[in-house]
Design a protein around this motif. Structure first.
Motif, mmCIF file in Angstrom:
data_model
loop_
_atom_site.group_PDB
_atom_site.id
_atom_site.type_symbol
_atom_site.label_atom_id
_atom_site.label_comp_id
_atom_site.label_asym_id
_atom_site.label_seq_id
_atom_site.Cartn_x
_atom_site.Cartn_y
_atom_site.Cartn_z
ATOM 1 N N LEU A 98 26.710 47.144 48.052
ATOM 2 C CA LEU A 98 27.659 47.140 46.944
ATOM 3 C C LEU A 98 28.558 45.919 47.028
ATOM 4 C CD1 LEU A 98 28.820 50.867 46.809
ATOM 5 C CD2 LEU A 98 27.263 49.709 45.255
ATOM 6 N N GLU A 99 28.867 45.368 45.873
ATOM 7 C CA GLU A 99 29.818 44.266 45.768
ATOM 8 C C GLU A 99 30.795 44.603 44.660
ATOM 9 O OE1 GLU A 99 28.059 40.426 45.304
ATOM 10 O OE2 GLU A 99 26.544 40.790 46.832
ATOM 11 N N GLU A 100 32.061 44.295 44.886
ATOM 12 C CA GLU A 100 33.082 44.483 43.855
ATOM 13 C C GLU A 100 33.636 43.110 43.484
ATOM 14 O OE1 GLU A 100 36.039 47.250 45.237
ATOM 15 O OE2 GLU A 100 34.842 48.950 44.580
ATOM 16 N N PHE A 101 33.669 42.837 42.199
ATOM 17 C CA PHE A 101 34.210 41.590 41.677
ATOM 18 C C PHE A 101 35.529 41.907 40.978
ATOM 19 C CE2 PHE A 101 29.691 41.004 42.043
ATOM 20 C CZ PHE A 101 29.566 39.727 42.545
ATOM 21 N N TYR A 102 36.577 41.212 41.367
ATOM 22 C CA TYR A 102 37.913 41.453 40.821
ATOM 23 C C TYR A 102 38.297 40.322 39.879
ATOM 24 C CZ TYR A 102 38.523 45.099 44.305
ATOM 25 O OH TYR A 102 38.390 46.237 45.046
ATOM 26 N N TYR A 103 38.761 40.707 38.695
ATOM 27 C CA TYR A 103 39.185 39.759 37.669
ATOM 28 C C TYR A 103 40.575 40.156 37.189
ATOM 29 C CZ TYR A 103 34.201 38.653 37.373
ATOM 30 O OH TYR A 103 32.905 38.305 37.665
ATOM 31 N N GLU A 104 41.380 39.160 36.805
ATOM 32 C CA GLU A 104 42.701 39.405 36.250
ATOM 33 C C GLU A 104 42.787 38.765 34.873
ATOM 34 O OE1 GLU A 104 47.282 39.208 37.735
ATOM 35 O OE2 GLU A 104 45.991 37.554 38.291
ATOM 36 N N LYS A 105 43.388 39.480 33.930
ATOM 37 C CA LYS A 105 43.530 38.954 32.576
ATOM 38 C C LYS A 105 44.724 38.013 32.529
ATOM 39 C CE LYS A 105 42.819 41.612 28.934
ATOM 40 N NZ LYS A 105 43.059 42.603 27.863
ATOM 41 N N ASP A 106 44.511 36.799 32.016
ATOM 42 C CA ASP A 106 45.607 35.844 31.922
ATOM 43 C C ASP A 106 46.366 36.018 30.612
ATOM 44 O OD1 ASP A 106 44.049 34.615 29.980
ATOM 45 O OD2 ASP A 106 43.460 32.931 31.226
ATOM 46 N N ARG A 107 47.328 35.167 30.365
ATOM 47 C CA ARG A 107 48.195 35.283 29.173
ATOM 48 C C ARG A 107 47.430 35.092 27.871
ATOM 49 N NH1 ARG A 107 53.501 32.019 31.299
ATOM 50 N NH2 ARG A 107 53.975 33.482 32.963
ATOM 51 N N ASN A 108 46.306 34.381 27.929
ATOM 52 C CA ASN A 108 45.496 34.133 26.732
ATOM 53 C C ASN A 108 44.512 35.264 26.455
ATOM 54 O OD1 ASN A 108 46.713 31.604 26.412
ATOM 55 N ND2 ASN A 108 45.232 30.651 27.773
ATOM 56 N N GLY A 109 44.457 36.255 27.349
ATOM 57 C CA GLY A 109 43.531 37.364 27.168
ATOM 58 C C GLY A 109 42.179 37.142 27.807
ATOM 59 N N ASP A 110 42.033 36.035 28.536
ATOM 60 C CA ASP A 110 40.777 35.734 29.218
ATOM 61 C C ASP A 110 40.833 36.267 30.643
ATOM 62 O OD1 ASP A 110 39.877 34.276 26.979
ATOM 63 O OD2 ASP A 110 40.963 32.507 27.685
ATOM 64 N N TYR A 111 39.685 36.703 31.154
ATOM 65 C CA TYR A 111 39.633 37.198 32.527
ATOM 66 C C TYR A 111 39.282 36.060 33.473
ATOM 67 C CZ TYR A 111 40.072 42.039 31.106
ATOM 68 O OH TYR A 111 40.548 43.217 30.606
ATOM 69 N N GLN A 112 40.054 35.946 34.548
ATOM 70 C CA GLN A 112 39.854 34.923 35.565
ATOM 71 C C GLN A 112 39.396 35.600 36.855
ATOM 72 O OE1 GLN A 112 40.184 31.679 34.745
ATOM 73 N NE2 GLN A 112 40.787 32.340 32.702
ATOM 74 N N PHE A 113 38.350 35.056 37.472
ATOM 75 C CA PHE A 113 37.824 35.610 38.706
ATOM 76 C C PHE A 113 38.842 35.448 39.830
ATOM 77 C CE2 PHE A 113 35.507 34.898 42.706
ATOM 78 C CZ PHE A 113 34.892 36.126 42.830
ATOM 79 N N LEU A 114 39.067 36.534 40.598
ATOM 80 C CA LEU A 114 39.985 36.477 41.731
ATOM 81 C C LEU A 114 39.227 36.407 43.057
ATOM 82 C CD1 LEU A 114 42.623 39.148 40.660
ATOM 83 C CD2 LEU A 114 42.837 36.669 40.573
ATOM 84 N N PHE A 115 38.413 37.443 43.347
ATOM 85 C CA PHE A 115 37.657 37.456 44.587
ATOM 86 C C PHE A 115 36.558 38.487 44.514
ATOM 87 C CE2 PHE A 115 41.129 40.430 45.150
ATOM 88 C CZ PHE A 115 40.537 41.531 45.733
ATOM 89 N N CYS A 116 35.675 38.463 45.510
ATOM 90 C CA CYS A 116 34.554 39.391 45.617
ATOM 91 C C CYS A 116 34.635 40.087 46.971
ATOM 92 C CB CYS A 116 33.237 38.649 45.490
ATOM 93 S SG CYS A 116 31.789 39.673 45.749
ATOM 94 N N LYS A 117 34.411 41.395 46.980
ATOM 95 C CA LYS A 117 34.423 42.155 48.230
ATOM 96 C C LYS A 117 33.054 42.806 48.396
ATOM 97 C CE LYS A 117 37.556 45.374 48.425
ATOM 98 N NZ LYS A 117 38.452 46.515 48.645
ATOM 99 N N LYS A 118 32.440 42.604 49.580
ATOM 100 C CA LYS A 118 31.119 43.174 49.847
ATOM 101 C C LYS A 118 31.258 44.360 50.795
ATOM 102 C CE LYS A 118 28.703 38.852 49.186
ATOM 103 N NZ LYS A 118 27.706 37.929 49.672
ATOM 104 N N PHE A 119 30.436 45.369 50.580
ATOM 105 C CA PHE A 119 30.450 46.563 51.421
ATOM 106 C C PHE A 119 29.171 46.671 52.217
ATOM 107 C CE2 PHE A 119 33.219 47.456 47.877
ATOM 108 C CZ PHE A 119 34.331 47.960 48.507
#
Length: 56
Positions: free
Chosen positions: A35-56
């Motif tokens: 399993l891998e989890e990809f974390y994204y955060e929404k910026d002020r423009n409404g676009d999602y920016q990649f933060l980091f990936c966590k592997k299990f």
């Protein structure tokens, strides 16, 4: 300090976090599933920016 008026300022920022979980592999001995989890955060423009990936 006496007689001074205080002005309350609340800085509120809305943050949205998107977590996508992906299963990789077939689950066999030759290709075990992981399993891998990809974390994204929404910026002020409404676009999602990649933060980091966590592997299990």
């Amino acid at each position: 300090m006496e007689g001074q008026k205080c002005k309350r300022i609340d800085k509120i920022e809305e943050r949205s976090l998107l977590v996508v979980t992906v299963e990789r592999g077939e689950g066999t001995k030759e290709s075990p599933s992981t399993l891998e989890e990809f974390y994204y955060e929404k910026d002020r423009n409404g676009d999602y920016q990649f933060l980091f990936c966590k592997k299990f």
